[in-house]
Write an enzyme that holds these catalytic residues in place. Structure first.
Site, PDB file in Angstrom:
ATOM      1  N   ASN A 211       0.843  -1.199   0.000  1.00 47.81           N
ATOM      2  CA  ASN A 211       0.000   0.000   0.000  1.00 47.81           C
ATOM      3  C   ASN A 211       0.876   1.246   0.000  1.00 47.81           C
ATOM      4  OD1 ASN A 211       0.492   0.854   2.861  1.00 47.81           O
ATOM      5  ND2 ASN A 211      -0.309  -1.212   3.205  1.00 47.81           N
ATOM      6  N   ASP A 280      -4.624  -6.205   4.978  1.00 50.27           N
ATOM      7  CA  ASP A 280      -5.775  -6.922   5.544  1.00 50.27           C
ATOM      8  C   ASP A 280      -5.898  -8.316   4.934  1.00 50.27           C
ATOM      9  OD1 ASP A 280      -6.516  -4.859   7.207  1.00 50.27           O
ATOM     10  OD2 ASP A 280      -7.782  -3.904   5.699  1.00 50.27           O
ATOM     11  N   LYS A 290       7.893 -17.554 -10.819  1.00 53.06           N
ATOM     12  CA  LYS A 290       7.203 -16.373 -11.350  1.00 53.06           C
ATOM     13  C   LYS A 290       5.924 -16.789 -12.104  1.00 53.06           C
ATOM     14  CE  LYS A 290       7.997 -12.541 -14.439  1.00 53.06           C
ATOM     15  NZ  LYS A 290       8.647 -12.281 -15.705  1.00 53.06           N
ATOM     16  N   PHE A 324      -4.561   3.606  14.363  1.00 52.27           N
ATOM     17  CA  PHE A 324      -4.841   4.636  13.376  1.00 52.27           C
ATOM     18  C   PHE A 324      -6.021   4.165  12.529  1.00 52.27           C
ATOM     19  CE2 PHE A 324      -1.422   7.877  13.196  1.00 52.27           C
ATOM     20  CZ  PHE A 324      -0.731   7.472  14.324  1.00 52.27           C
ATOM     21  N   LYS A 338     -13.967   1.416  15.083  1.00 51.21           N
ATOM     22  CA  LYS A 338     -12.677   0.737  15.262  1.00 51.21           C
ATOM     23  C   LYS A 338     -12.215   0.818  16.718  1.00 51.21           C
ATOM     24  CE  LYS A 338     -11.108   1.110  10.527  1.00 51.21           C
ATOM     25  NZ  LYS A 338     -10.381   1.827   9.503  1.00 51.21           N
ATOM     26  N   LYS A 342     -11.879  -2.864  18.327  1.00 49.59           N
ATOM     27  CA  LYS A 342     -10.496  -3.322  18.539  1.00 49.59           C
ATOM     28  C   LYS A 342     -10.043  -3.144  19.993  1.00 49.59           C
ATOM     29  CE  LYS A 342      -9.280  -2.305  13.755  1.00 49.59           C
ATOM     30  NZ  LYS A 342      -8.171  -2.613  12.842  1.00 49.59           N
TER      31      LYS A 342
HETATM   32  N1  CTP Z   1      -4.286  -3.056  11.919  1.00 47.65           N
HETATM   33  C1  CTP Z   1      -3.635  -4.122  12.482  1.00 47.65           C
HETATM   34  N2  CTP Z   1      -3.603  -5.320  11.839  1.00 47.65           N
HETATM   35  C2  CTP Z   1      -4.219  -5.473  10.665  1.00 47.65           C
HETATM   36  C3  CTP Z   1      -4.887  -4.376  10.069  1.00 47.65           C
HETATM   37  C4  CTP Z   1      -4.907  -3.173  10.735  1.00 47.65           C
HETATM   38  O1  CTP Z   1      -3.086  -3.987  13.581  1.00 47.65           O
HETATM   39  N3  CTP Z   1      -4.159  -6.650  10.056  1.00 47.65           N
HETATM   40  C5  CTP Z   1      -4.285  -1.788  12.652  1.00 47.65           C
HETATM   41  C6  CTP Z   1      -3.530  -0.665  11.967  1.00 47.65           C
HETATM   42  O2  CTP Z   1      -2.169  -0.635  12.358  1.00 47.65           O
HETATM   43  C7  CTP Z   1      -4.260   0.569  12.438  1.00 47.65           C
HETATM   44  C8  CTP Z   1      -5.673   0.094  12.680  1.00 47.65           C
HETATM   45  O3  CTP Z   1      -5.594  -1.334  12.749  1.00 47.65           O
HETATM   46  O4  CTP Z   1      -3.742   1.030  13.667  1.00 47.65           O
HETATM   47  C9  CTP Z   1      -6.673   0.459  11.625  1.00 47.65           C
HETATM   48  O5  CTP Z   1      -6.209   0.152  10.364  1.00 47.65           O
HETATM   49  P1  CTP Z   1      -7.103   0.471   9.090  1.00 47.65           P
HETATM   50  O6  CTP Z   1      -6.411  -0.040   7.863  1.00 47.65           O
HETATM   51  O7  CTP Z   1      -7.556   1.915   9.107  1.00 47.65           O
HETATM   52  O8  CTP Z   1      -8.432  -0.354   9.374  1.00 47.65           O
HETATM   53  P2  CTP Z   1      -8.829  -1.841   9.213  1.00 47.65           P
HETATM   54  O9  CTP Z   1      -9.062  -2.418  10.556  1.00 47.65           O
HETATM   55  O10 CTP Z   1      -7.858  -2.551   8.342  1.00 47.65           O
HETATM   56  O11 CTP Z   1     -10.258  -1.703   8.529  1.00 47.65           O
HETATM   57  P3  CTP Z   1     -10.640  -1.179   7.063  1.00 47.65           P
HETATM   58  O12 CTP Z   1      -9.448  -1.442   6.178  1.00 47.65           O
HETATM   59  O13 CTP Z   1     -11.822  -2.000   6.712  1.00 47.65           O
HETATM   60  O14 CTP Z   1     -10.968   0.280   7.193  1.00 47.65           O
END
Ligand code: CTP
Length: 411
Positions: A211, A280, A290, A324, A338, A342
């Site tokens: 990303n 995610d 490859k 975040f 969140k 969480k």
């Molecule tokens: N996070 C994490 N582990 C993951 C995904 C996210 O610890 N596998 C944590 C990130 O470090 C961040 C928070 O969760 O502090 C939110 O991440 P974000 O990408 O905004 O949200 P998601 O929970 O992934 O939800 P979505 O992508 O559906 O918005």
């Protein structure tokens, strides 16, 4: 600490040389900025040799006299951002008048306006100039603004008169600095675990899913925490950033590696700030060879990764856990969700599509959503400043959520 020392035009300018040496002996790095008048008394070369850094003299040209360029034109902002403390010694009546009125007509005055760090001013001048109502009013204005004044000594002055106006002694100036450095080490004794940057999930030996995270926000948090006295462990995805001074860094690549590194080190941390943009989903299979091109559509199966924040915050005890939220819509609603789902204490939410916010930028626009119900929207500001505000909020939250009385009742 990174101290910027402004030297202005007075006979006492030579004493600033000894100040540079003493500050360096105490482990600070010193960036010297000289006004035009200061250079009539001492040459920049003296300070460059002592500080080991280029001395800044002009707003648009560097001390080598080279032509104006964009870099020198915006340098005062860069210096302001990396200044932990601005010290002006000796400070003339003129510089204090300019600071008091917000005049910005050279590097030092512009830096003063752009700088959010604490300021110490050590005046030195003729006794009548010091006693003049104009100077005293300017001193009062600066004091009211939080500037620390190292009171000038009484004694025989270069102009032949006797009275207050002599630059305060080195020890007094250093004491003023120590008071500030102590107050700014409010994370002494804490261990803070920070995650930063993106993760990479390999599809085959040459391709991966990732990303746009640059890691800048997490690195700013790590740096700010270290400067405030914390022991900092930074678990970092692949980024192009230097490790901040005093920070212990563990490099990881995948979401699973990040999960293991974070869980491994979490026990020793009193605060955990997860700024990483963790994948995610990861490919179900990482191909050893490859993937070859073909004419049929290619489908890649992905499986969810573990949410590190949620897993860690389940049994967080009295640790403060910060996450975040990178959002593109309904920021407040998603961030509050969140926070609850969480079990975090604080969610730093930003709309990554907003101007001045998001990936690979030096600024951010965030709202802090805290466990005690407080929503705090911050204006657009440098990520370094956002980092300080996050740490301030973490300390506030801990005092609210885990006040000594409630700790007691849990025993
Ligand atoms: N996070 C994490 N582990 C993951 C995904 C996210 O610890 N596998 C944590 C990130 O470090 C961040 C928070 O969760 O502090 C939110 O991440 P974000 O990408 O905004 O949200 P998601 O929970 O992934 O939800 P979505 O992508 O559906 O918005």
């Amino acid at each position: 600490m990174r101290i910027t020392l402004g030297v202005t035009g007075g006979v006492a300018a030579y004493k600033a040389a000894e100040l540079v040496r003493r500050l360096q002996q105490e482990g600070h790095s010193v960036q010297v900025v000289m006004t035009r008048a200061a250079r009539e008394f001492v040459t920049p070369l003296t300070f460059a040799a002592l500080s080991g850094q280029k001395v800044i003299t002009d707003l648009f040209r560097d001390s080598s006299g080279s032509e104006a360029n964009l870099e020198s034109a915006i340098e005062h902002i860069a210096v302001a951002q990396r200044t932990d403390l601005l010290l002006v010694a000796p400070a003339t009546a003129d510089i204090m008048a300019k600071f008091a009125r917000g005049v910005a007509d050279d590097f030092l005055t512009t830096l003063y306006l752009a700088c959010t760090a604490p300021v110490v001013v050590a005046p030195a001048m003729n006794v009548n100039m010091w006693n003049h109502t104009a100077t005293q009013e300017n001193v009062a204005t600066l004091r009211a603004r939080g500037v620390k004044i190292a009171q000038p000594d009484e004694g025989y002055l270069a102009c032949g008169m006797t009275g207050p106006g002599r630059l305060a002694g080195l020890e007094e100036i250093l004491t003023a600095i120590h008071e500030i450095t102590k107050a700014h080490r409010d994370l002494d004794g804490e261990t803070i675990l920070v995650s930063a940057g993106p993760t990479c999930e390999d599809l085959d030996p040459v391709r991966f899913l990732t990303n746009r995270s640059s890691g800048k926000m997490g690195y700013a948090v790590a740096e700010a925490a270290a400067r405030r006295g914390a022991k900092v462990i930074l678990v970092s995805g692949p980024v192009n950033l230097e490790t901040p001074a005093g920070v212990e860094r563990a490099d990881v690549r995948t979401a699973e590696e990040m999960r293991r590194a974070v869980l491994d080190r979490s026990a020793e941390a009193s605060m955990i700030i997860l700024a990483a943009a963790v994948a995610d989903y990861r490919p179900v299979e990482r191909r050893a060879e490859k993937i070859k091109k073909g004419n049929a559509p290619l489908t890649i199966s992905l499986e969810p990764t573990t949410d590190i924040l949620a897993e860690l915050a389940k049994n967080k005890g009295q640790k403060i856990v910060v996450g975040f939220a990178a959002e593109t819509e309904r920021v407040a609603e998603n961030a509050r969700k969140k926070l609850a789902s969480k079990n975090a204490d604080l969610i730093v939410a930003n709309d990554v599509t907003a101007e001045g916010a998001g990936f690979d930028q030096d600024t951010n626009v965030v709202t802090l959503f805290s466990r005690d119900g407080r929503d705090h929207a911050l204006p657009k500001m440098p990520k370094t400043e956002v980092a300080q505000r996050i740490l301030d909020e973490v300390l506030r939250l801990r005092s609210v959520l885990h006040a000594p009385a409630s700790r007691h009742s849990n025993v």
